[in-house]
Design a protein around this motif. Structure first.
Motif, PDB file in Angstrom:
ATOM      1  N   GLY A 166       0.822  -1.200   0.000  1.00 29.32           N
ATOM      2  CA  GLY A 166       0.000   0.000   0.000  1.00 29.32           C
ATOM      3  C   GLY A 166       0.853   1.247   0.000  1.00 29.32           C
ATOM      4  N   TYR A 167       0.173   2.376  -0.032  1.00 26.24           N
ATOM      5  CA  TYR A 167       0.840   3.671  -0.088  1.00 26.24           C
ATOM      6  C   TYR A 167       0.147   4.618   0.876  1.00 26.24           C
ATOM      7  N   ASP A 168       0.909   5.535   1.427  1.00 29.10           N
ATOM      8  CA  ASP A 168       0.406   6.412   2.472  1.00 29.10           C
ATOM      9  C   ASP A 168       1.035   7.783   2.296  1.00 29.10           C
ATOM     10  N   GLU A 169       0.422   8.787   2.900  1.00 33.12           N
ATOM     11  CA  GLU A 169       0.939  10.147   2.852  1.00 33.12           C
ATOM     12  C   GLU A 169       0.914  10.739   4.252  1.00 33.12           C
ATOM     13  N   LEU A 170       2.018  11.300   4.674  1.00 34.18           N
ATOM     14  CA  LEU A 170       2.052  12.039   5.934  1.00 34.18           C
ATOM     15  C   LEU A 170       1.594  13.472   5.672  1.00 34.18           C
ATOM     16  N   ILE A 171       0.863  14.031   6.623  1.00 32.90           N
ATOM     17  CA  ILE A 171       0.401  15.407   6.485  1.00 32.90           C
ATOM     18  C   ILE A 171       0.661  16.168   7.780  1.00 32.90           C
ATOM     19  N   VAL A 172       0.764  17.476   7.639  1.00 39.98           N
ATOM     20  CA  VAL A 172       0.917  18.368   8.791  1.00 39.98           C
ATOM     21  C   VAL A 172      -0.478  18.746   9.274  1.00 39.98           C
ATOM     22  N   VAL A 173      -0.728  18.607  10.575  1.00 43.55           N
ATOM     23  CA  VAL A 173      -2.028  18.964  11.138  1.00 43.55           C
ATOM     24  C   VAL A 173      -1.837  19.870  12.347  1.00 43.55           C
ATOM     25  N   VAL A 174      -2.804  20.764  12.543  1.00 44.38           N
ATOM     26  CA  VAL A 174      -2.775  21.680  13.676  1.00 44.38           C
ATOM     27  C   VAL A 174      -4.177  21.802  14.251  1.00 44.38           C
ATOM     28  N   ALA A 175      -4.259  22.327  15.461  1.00 44.01           N
ATOM     29  CA  ALA A 175      -5.559  22.636  16.062  1.00 44.01           C
ATOM     30  C   ALA A 175      -6.210  23.783  15.289  1.00 44.01           C
ATOM     31  N   PRO A 176      -7.547  23.858  15.244  1.00 43.16           N
ATOM     32  CA  PRO A 176      -8.220  24.920  14.486  1.00 43.16           C
ATOM     33  C   PRO A 176      -7.821  26.325  14.901  1.00 43.16           C
ATOM     34  N   ARG A 177      -7.401  26.509  16.147  1.00 45.91           N
ATOM     35  CA  ARG A 177      -7.023  27.854  16.615  1.00 45.91           C
ATOM     36  C   ARG A 177      -5.559  28.192  16.356  1.00 45.91           C
ATOM     37  N   HIS A 178      -4.801  27.245  15.825  1.00 50.13           N
ATOM     38  CA  HIS A 178      -3.386  27.496  15.544  1.00 50.13           C
ATOM     39  C   HIS A 178      -3.279  28.478  14.368  1.00 50.13           C
ATOM     40  N   PRO A 179      -2.290  29.387  14.394  1.00 49.80           N
ATOM     41  CA  PRO A 179      -2.146  30.355  13.280  1.00 49.80           C
ATOM     42  C   PRO A 179      -2.027  29.704  11.911  1.00 49.80           C
ATOM     43  N   TRP A 180      -1.409  28.531  11.829  1.00 48.44           N
ATOM     44  CA  TRP A 180      -1.272  27.862  10.537  1.00 48.44           C
ATOM     45  C   TRP A 180      -2.620  27.456   9.955  1.00 48.44           C
ATOM     46  N   ALA A 181      -3.628  27.257  10.798  1.00 46.85           N
ATOM     47  CA  ALA A 181      -4.936  26.836  10.295  1.00 46.85           C
ATOM     48  C   ALA A 181      -5.587  27.922   9.443  1.00 46.85           C
ATOM     49  N   ARG A 182      -5.124  29.169   9.585  1.00 42.61           N
ATOM     50  CA  ARG A 182      -5.726  30.287   8.851  1.00 42.61           C
ATOM     51  C   ARG A 182      -4.827  30.775   7.710  1.00 42.61           C
ATOM     52  N   ARG A 183      -3.766  30.060   7.433  1.00 39.88           N
ATOM     53  CA  ARG A 183      -2.867  30.464   6.347  1.00 39.88           C
ATOM     54  C   ARG A 183      -3.574  30.380   4.998  1.00 39.88           C
ATOM     55  N   ARG A 184      -3.273  31.331   4.147  1.00 36.03           N
ATOM     56  CA  ARG A 184      -3.817  31.293   2.788  1.00 36.03           C
ATOM     57  C   ARG A 184      -2.862  30.639   1.800  1.00 36.03           C
ATOM     58  N   ARG A 185      -1.590  30.574   2.174  1.00 37.13           N
ATOM     59  CA  ARG A 185      -0.599  29.966   1.302  1.00 37.13           C
ATOM     60  C   ARG A 185      -0.009  28.727   1.971  1.00 37.13           C
ATOM     61  N   PRO A 186       0.389  27.727   1.187  1.00 29.39           N
ATOM     62  CA  PRO A 186       1.007  26.536   1.781  1.00 29.39           C
ATOM     63  C   PRO A 186       2.297  26.888   2.524  1.00 29.39           C
ATOM     64  N   LEU A 187       2.643  26.035   3.472  1.00 26.34           N
ATOM     65  CA  LEU A 187       3.932  26.158   4.153  1.00 26.34           C
ATOM     66  C   LEU A 187       5.068  25.841   3.187  1.00 26.34           C
ATOM     67  N   GLN A 188       6.176  26.500   3.377  1.00 24.45           N
ATOM     68  CA  GLN A 188       7.411  26.088   2.738  1.00 24.45           C
ATOM     69  C   GLN A 188       8.026  24.960   3.569  1.00 24.45           C
ATOM     70  N   ALA A 189       8.703  24.045   2.899  1.00 21.79           N
ATOM     71  CA  ALA A 189       9.358  22.961   3.623  1.00 21.79           C
ATOM     72  C   ALA A 189      10.328  23.506   4.666  1.00 21.79           C
ATOM     73  N   SER A 190      11.001  24.615   4.344  1.00 19.95           N
ATOM     74  CA  SER A 190      11.959  25.203   5.288  1.00 19.95           C
ATOM     75  C   SER A 190      11.260  25.716   6.550  1.00 19.95           C
ATOM     76  N   GLU A 191      10.027  26.208   6.415  1.00 20.23           N
ATOM     77  CA  GLU A 191       9.266  26.657   7.591  1.00 20.23           C
ATOM     78  C   GLU A 191       8.942  25.483   8.501  1.00 20.23           C
ATOM     79  N   LEU A 192       8.541  24.369   7.895  1.00 20.64           N
ATOM     80  CA  LEU A 192       8.239  23.191   8.697  1.00 20.64           C
ATOM     81  C   LEU A 192       9.484  22.704   9.425  1.00 20.64           C
ATOM     82  N   ALA A 193      10.615  22.676   8.720  1.00 20.58           N
ATOM     83  CA  ALA A 193      11.853  22.197   9.330  1.00 20.58           C
ATOM     84  C   ALA A 193      12.293  23.083  10.483  1.00 20.58           C
ATOM     85  N   ALA A 194      11.944  24.366  10.448  1.00 24.64           N
ATOM     86  CA  ALA A 194      12.370  25.311  11.481  1.00 24.64           C
ATOM     87  C   ALA A 194      11.402  25.367  12.656  1.00 24.64           C
TER      88      ALA A 194
END
Length: 314
Positions: A166-194
């Motif tokens: 089978g195949y699977d995908e990991l995803i980034v998840v946050v609580a609805p009140r987290h600032p990332w939940a209201r982002r209009r643009r996707p995260l950059q990989a460098s932002e996630l790493a930091a």
């Protein structure tokens, strides 16, 4: 402290650390709040240390409490492994098919596979051990009584034969009140790493996949490493930090609005799920039948998640 504290009190303390609230921790463990308060007070007396700071906004850990939580996580993982091993040992006496599976596979996919196996082979009895991917490999390589294993890591240890299931995908998840939940643009990989994240424990295929994907970006250390998908989800829902988990593991929480998926650009978190067995050992009987009922052909859905469709097994 004379003797060890009871494990349920330590589990409660860890849940308070994850959720930031004694009341939420009590509900998560099916306790009343007075009972939970009494348990933790008893734990503090036995330890001879203040472990919690109680405020109108919730419960926090003292410095000593944070140390005790770190120790408790390791102790509880060992206790759970001990209990799981005892259970597996009992079941293995009667089981005709002994399976060891990583948590994501065991929770999301194996029940359906075993249902299909039961339709085809109604007399097969299954003994299941649920551990992380590294432990599945260790059990097989150590010659334990396991007929077939399932792992989700980015690679397969030497000495094991393997086949994609089978195949699977990991995803980034946050609580609805987290600032990332209201982002209009996707995260950059460098932002996630930091960013400090809530992740699975060392040895988990989920963590190995994430660390491999972020290696080139010099990621910061994880904020909190927890030993199960449920614990990581709970910490993310409590707002502790963003988490990275299998989409399979968070489908219900995404549908209920308890978590929000955050897209990331320039980062591949797709992974292959595999059946594994000791190299040189030929799979026979129920293990072969199980592989034959597993759907193995990938199909990309419109939402970008890899799903599985039936394949012809020769």
């Amino acid at each position: 402290m004379s003797g060890l504290p009871d494990l349920e009190s330590l589990r409660l303390l860890v849940r308070v650390a994850e959720l930031g609230s004694l009341g939420q921790a009590a509900r998560a463990m099916g306790m009343t709040q007075p009972s939970a308060t009494k348990r933790l007070a008893s734990l503090e007396r036995r330890a001879g240390l203040p472990l919690l700071v109680r405020t109108p906004r919730g419960s926090g850990l003292t410095n000593d409490g944070r140390v005790v939580v770190d120790w408790s996580v390791r102790l509880l993982e060992a206790a759970d492994e001990f209990q799981a091993s005892l259970t597996a040992l009992r079941e293995a006496r009667a089981a005709q098919l002994r399976v060891a599976a990583s948590m994501t596979v065991a929770e999301a996919l194996l029940p359906g596979w075993l249902y299909k196996l039961g339709l085809r082979e109604p007399d097969v009895r299954v003994g299941l051990t649920v551990v992380n991917s590294a432990e599945v490999a260790r059990l097989l390589l150590a010659g334990e009584t396991i007929d077939i294993g399932f792992v989700e890591g980015p690679s397969v240890p030497a000495g094991l034969g393997h086949r994609p299931v089978g195949y699977d995908e990991l995803i980034v998840v946050v609580a609805p009140r987290h600032p990332w939940a209201r982002r209009r643009r996707p995260l950059q990989a460098s932002e996630l790493a930091a960013t400090r994240l809530v992740v699975r424990e060392v040895g988990s295929g989920t963590r190995d996949t994430l660390e491999l994907a972020l290696r080139r970006l010099d990621p910061v250390p994880a904020q909190l490493a927890l030993g199960s998908n449920a614990a990581v989800k709970g910490a993310a829902m409590a707002g502790s930090a963003p988490a990275v988990l299998s989409r399979y593991a968070v489908e219900a929480e995404l549908a209920a609005g308890q978590l929000v998926a955050v897209p990331v650009v320039d980062l591949s978190l797709v992974r292959t799920l595999r059946a594994v067995w000791p190299r040189g050992r030929r799979l026979t009987g129920a293990a072969t039948a199980l592989l034959q009922v597993i759907d193995v052909s990938p199909r990309r859905r419109r939402d970008g998640v890899n799903s599985i469709r039936p394949a012809t097994v020769g």
